[in-house]
Design a protein around this motif. Structure first.
Motif, PDB file in Angstrom:
ATOM      1  N   TRP A   3       0.818  -1.205   0.000  1.00 55.90           N
ATOM      2  CA  TRP A   3       0.000   0.000   0.000  1.00 55.90           C
ATOM      3  C   TRP A   3       0.857   1.262   0.000  1.00 55.90           C
ATOM      4  N   ASN A   6       4.044   1.123  -4.486  1.00 55.33           N
ATOM      5  CA  ASN A   6       3.478   0.489  -5.665  1.00 55.33           C
ATOM      6  C   ASN A   6       3.579   1.481  -6.818  1.00 55.33           C
ATOM      7  N   ARG A   7       3.221   1.053  -7.990  1.00 51.56           N
ATOM      8  CA  ARG A   7       3.449   1.931  -9.144  1.00 51.56           C
ATOM      9  C   ARG A   7       2.573   3.177  -9.117  1.00 51.56           C
ATOM     10  N   TRP A   8       1.445   3.124  -8.383  1.00 51.65           N
ATOM     11  CA  TRP A   8       0.572   4.296  -8.322  1.00 51.65           C
ATOM     12  C   TRP A   8       1.114   5.356  -7.366  1.00 51.65           C
ATOM     13  N   THR A   9       1.577   4.939  -6.189  1.00 52.62           N
ATOM     14  CA  THR A   9       2.226   5.922  -5.309  1.00 52.62           C
ATOM     15  C   THR A   9       3.525   6.417  -5.951  1.00 52.62           C
ATOM     16  N   TYR A 210       7.982  -1.546 -11.302  1.00 54.99           N
ATOM     17  CA  TYR A 210       6.980  -2.527 -10.899  1.00 54.99           C
ATOM     18  C   TYR A 210       6.478  -3.239 -12.151  1.00 54.99           C
ATOM     19  N   SER A 217      -4.619   0.144 -17.168  1.00 53.05           N
ATOM     20  CA  SER A 217      -4.400   1.276 -16.263  1.00 53.05           C
ATOM     21  C   SER A 217      -5.007   2.574 -16.779  1.00 53.05           C
ATOM     22  N   HIS A 274      -4.574   1.666  -6.431  1.00 50.15           N
ATOM     23  CA  HIS A 274      -3.948   0.423  -5.953  1.00 50.15           C
ATOM     24  C   HIS A 274      -5.005  -0.521  -5.388  1.00 50.15           C
ATOM     25  N   TRP A 275      -5.988   0.006  -4.697  1.00 46.62           N
ATOM     26  CA  TRP A 275      -7.057  -0.831  -4.159  1.00 46.62           C
ATOM     27  C   TRP A 275      -7.839  -1.493  -5.285  1.00 46.62           C
ATOM     28  N   GLU A 277      -6.812  -2.075  -8.379  1.00 45.94           N
ATOM     29  CA  GLU A 277      -5.962  -3.029  -9.071  1.00 45.94           C
ATOM     30  C   GLU A 277      -5.805  -4.312  -8.267  1.00 45.94           C
ATOM     31  N   SER A 278      -5.644  -4.188  -6.951  1.00 43.87           N
ATOM     32  CA  SER A 278      -5.526  -5.370  -6.101  1.00 43.87           C
ATOM     33  C   SER A 278      -6.804  -6.200  -6.139  1.00 43.87           C
TER      34      SER A 278
END
Length: 557
Positions: A3, A6-9, A210, A217, A274-275, A277-278
């Motif tokens: 969390w 990851n690639r988004w953060t 990542y 995306s 990220h949520w 995508e997970s």
């Protein structure tokens, strides 16, 4: 840690680094105090400024460092990006190097300005001016290349976002100056040494490669794009408001707080992305596992980092799932800088950038003089200069998005869009040359948007033609066309013709003749670059169809 890292953060962290590192765009704020405290004449100050521009555009060193410390593995399912250097190297090394350069350069300039050290010789000051601005290339290269490797299916969009925030950085830093350091450029220099370095140290470990496959995306990247457009609209409003009325201190602070809230919003988008995508990976895993169980087949163990949709391994080699040629990822031909420079494509890109980037800089460098010669008021000129960063941003941001759209929806190669922008730039130069009333409300807009578009199109095209592994080095080498084009077109053409037309006593010129001839020449140069871009499109059209478009279809799965 998923969390947090990851690639988004990573995208949100890169956005913050990008908006903080554009100090080279704010030289005009501290140039006067640098000139007065060091006893420079205008020629010496211009020399320091030239070294600043060279540093901001000489990014080959950053590309070489990135290639050396960031492991590269072609994006193939089941091939994780692992290497013995992974724990020691990574994008953070390049960010740290850039942060050190920015800090060392600006802290030296600040110390000289406030008198902590005696005024250094001009060559020493030129070196630290180069050092401070060259750190920007290390940060920019890291964010652009890392973003492209994390989002290979939408490289134009992610590069447009990164380049867009770099273009906005000057406007954002100027807002910080007006809010906290108005009338105190010396303290502003100290802030330029500390703020980017602090942000880099705080966020640099979020920038990683990542390897993620099997997820689209586009929706999440559009979330970043919406916030980006809101920020630029807000900045445009604030800039125009400040040029029309004088805001009280509480008003400037309030406006700044709103700006910081908007700049923090990408982290909220990153958490949501990220949520989502997970959750999608969990659903895919459940479906695939259930399908395998129903068929009685034995499947390999899955992990969150593996491509759960596209790759399957059966017990024996003979049982491997057979894929068609359309399912295979086309091989990438990775060229280094020397190999790329031996190709015609490299020099065609370089020539188009001399016009696309050089003529854009020639326009903004002479905007004030153009407005004065045509009788525009001081407020109008200030608005035109201030809004240039907005048009530059729209080009960088829009060029990346539009190029992805025409690639995914129409199948048109990116060099076609680059050629179209050169055609529009011709119209912009002709509009400025015409000198009709109100021409600066149209001509610079066209030139600024096209200038910005080249900054997002050129790195993307470079990665597609020459490969991703060394793209940081190659696109920075091509970017050297920017200061070269600026010198040829701005100094040797626009400046030379203006001096010929100017009054010899006060070196001023009024009327449409001051810049008409020079901008007709710029239009002619842009036309030649248009022809070169058109030739590049026809040269690469088959390559894009057979390799690049198939690669995009693969990533879209």
């Amino acid at each position: 840690m998923g969390w947090v890292a990851n690639r988004w953060t990573g995208v949100a962290a890169a956005i913050w680094i990008q908006w903080s590192c554009g100090a080279s765009y704010t030289f005009s704020i501290y140039s006067s105090v640098l000139k007065s405290t060091q006893g420079y004449d205008q020629s010496t100050l211009d020399t320091v400024s030239v070294f600043k521009d060279i540093g901001a555009n000489f990014g080959v060193l950053s590309g070489l460092l990135y290639s050396a410390v960031v492991p590269y593995t072609a994006a193939v399912p089941s091939s994780p990006s692992k290497s013995k250097w992974t724990s020691l190297g990574g994008p953070w090394v390049v960010v740290a190097a850039g942060a050190v350069q920015c800090f060392a350069g600006f802290i030296f300039i600040w110390a000289s300005v406030v008198g902590l050290i005696s005024p250094p010789p001009v060559p020493v000051m030129c070196f630290f001016s180069w050092l401070a601005s060259n750190g920007q290339t290390f940060l920019n290269t890291t964010n652009v290349v890392t973003g492209l490797r994390n989002f290979p299916g939408y490289s134009g969009t992610i590069i447009g976002i990164m380049k867009g925030f770099l273009g906005l950085s000057g406007a954002i830093l100027i807002q910080i100056y007006h809010t906290f350091f108005d009338g105190d450029p010396a303290t502003y220099l100290l802030m330029l040494a500390l703020l980017p370095a602090f942000i880099c140290v705080l966020l640099m470990f979020l920038l990683r490669i990542y390897e993620v496959h099997g997820s689209d995306s586009k929706k999440q990247l559009d979330g970043f794009s919406v916030v980006t457009v809101i920020i630029v609209a807000y900045l445009m409003f604030i800039i125009i408001l400040q040029n029309v009325v004088s805001l009280p201190y509480w008003g400037r602070v309030f406006a700044f707080v709103i700006l910081m809230v908007l700049l923090a919003s990408p982290f909220g988008i990153a958490i949501k992305a990220h949520w989502e995508e997970s959750r999608m990976f969990a659903i895919s895993y459940t479906i695939e596992r259930g399908s395998s169980t129903n068929k009685g087949a034995t499947s390999s163990s899955y992990s969150a980092s593996e491509d759960q949709v596209e790759y399957h391994e059966l017990p024996s080699d003979e049982g491997q799932v057979q894929v068609t040629s359309d399912d295979k990822l086309p091989d990438e031909e990775e060229k280094n800088l020397l190999q790329a420079m031996r190709t015609v494509d490299f020099w065609m890109l370089f020539v188009t950038m001399i016009s696309g980037l050089g003529s854009g800089l020639a326009t903004i460098n002479n905007m004030s003089q153009i407005g004065q010669s045509l009788g525009y008021s001081t407020i109008e000129i200030n608005n035109l200069v201030s809004l240039w960063s907005m048009w530059n941003f729209l080009g960088r941001f829009g060029g990346g998005h539009l190029s992805d759209y025409i690639m995914h929806r129409k199948g048109w190669p990116r060099p076609l869009l680059m050629t179209a922008t050169l055609g529009i730039m011709i119209l912009g130069h002709l509009t400025i040359a015409s000198g009709f009333r109100g021409n600066l409300y149209l001509g610079p807009v066209l030139v600024g948007i096209c200038y910005g578009a080249h900054w997002s199109l050129m790195p993307t095209i470079t990665s597609e033609i020459f490969g991703v592994k060394h793209m940081g080095t190659i696109f920075n080498a091509i970017a050297a066309a920017s200061p070269l084009g600026s010198y040829i077109l701005s100094v040797r053409i626009v400046g030379y013709i203006y001096d010929k037309q100017a009054d010899k006593e006060d070196n001023s010129c009024f009327g449409i003749d001051c810049f008409m001839s020079s901008f007709f020449i710029l239009a002619g140069v842009a036309f030649l670059a248009f022809l070169v871009g058109l030739a590049l499109y026809f040269r690469t059209r088959r390559f894009y169809k057979q390799v690049v478009l198939r690669r995009l279809k693969h990533y879209a799965r």
